[in-house]
Design an enzyme around this catalytic site. Structure first.
Site, PDB file in Angstrom:
ATOM      1  NE  ARG A  18      -2.197  -1.485   3.771  1.00  0.00           N
ATOM      2  CZ  ARG A  18      -2.341  -0.984   4.879  1.00  0.00           C
ATOM      3  NH1 ARG A  18      -3.208  -0.123   5.084  1.00  0.00           N
ATOM      4  NH2 ARG A  18      -1.317  -1.258   5.726  1.00  0.00           N
ATOM      5  CG  ASN A  37      -4.014  -4.256   3.352  1.00  0.00           C
ATOM      6  OD1 ASN A  37      -3.518  -4.094   2.228  1.00  0.00           O
ATOM      7  ND2 ASN A  37      -3.091  -4.391   4.502  1.00  0.00           N
TER       8      ASN A  37
END
Length: 93
Positions: A18, A37
């Site tokens: 990320r 996520n």
């Protein structure tokens, strides 16, 4: 403004994926959205840009796996409709 929802599968959680996506968006510029996520082990990216070349480059780099430890095995990109973003952030959904 082109808006896409990307679902990314593979080794994409617990490997800095990320944050790598976040820094990639900043590096390319004119890329806005969110990344988070999912409980199933995938990562969702909502991404938008006025510049289709930059957006294509962003997606190309995501497919390669932007972090050294990540391994993208599948990327699903679909047109999406969401509120405009004026930055790119890592979210916690």
């Amino acid at each position: 403004m082109r808006k896409l929802k990307l679902i990314v599968s593979g080794r994409v959680q617990g490997v800095g994926f990320r944050w790598s996506v976040y820094y990639l968006a900043l590096e390319i510029g004119d890329i806005y959205g969110r990344v988070w996520n999912n409980e199933d082990g995938t990562v969702t990216i909502l991404v938008q840009s006025e510049n289709s070349e930059k957006l294509s480059h962003f997606i190309h780099e995501i497919r390669k796996g932007p972090s050294r430890m990540s391994k993208v095995t599948y990327l699903d990109a679909t047109l999406a409709n969401f509120s405009d973003y004026d930055d790119f952030q890592v979210s916690h959904r």
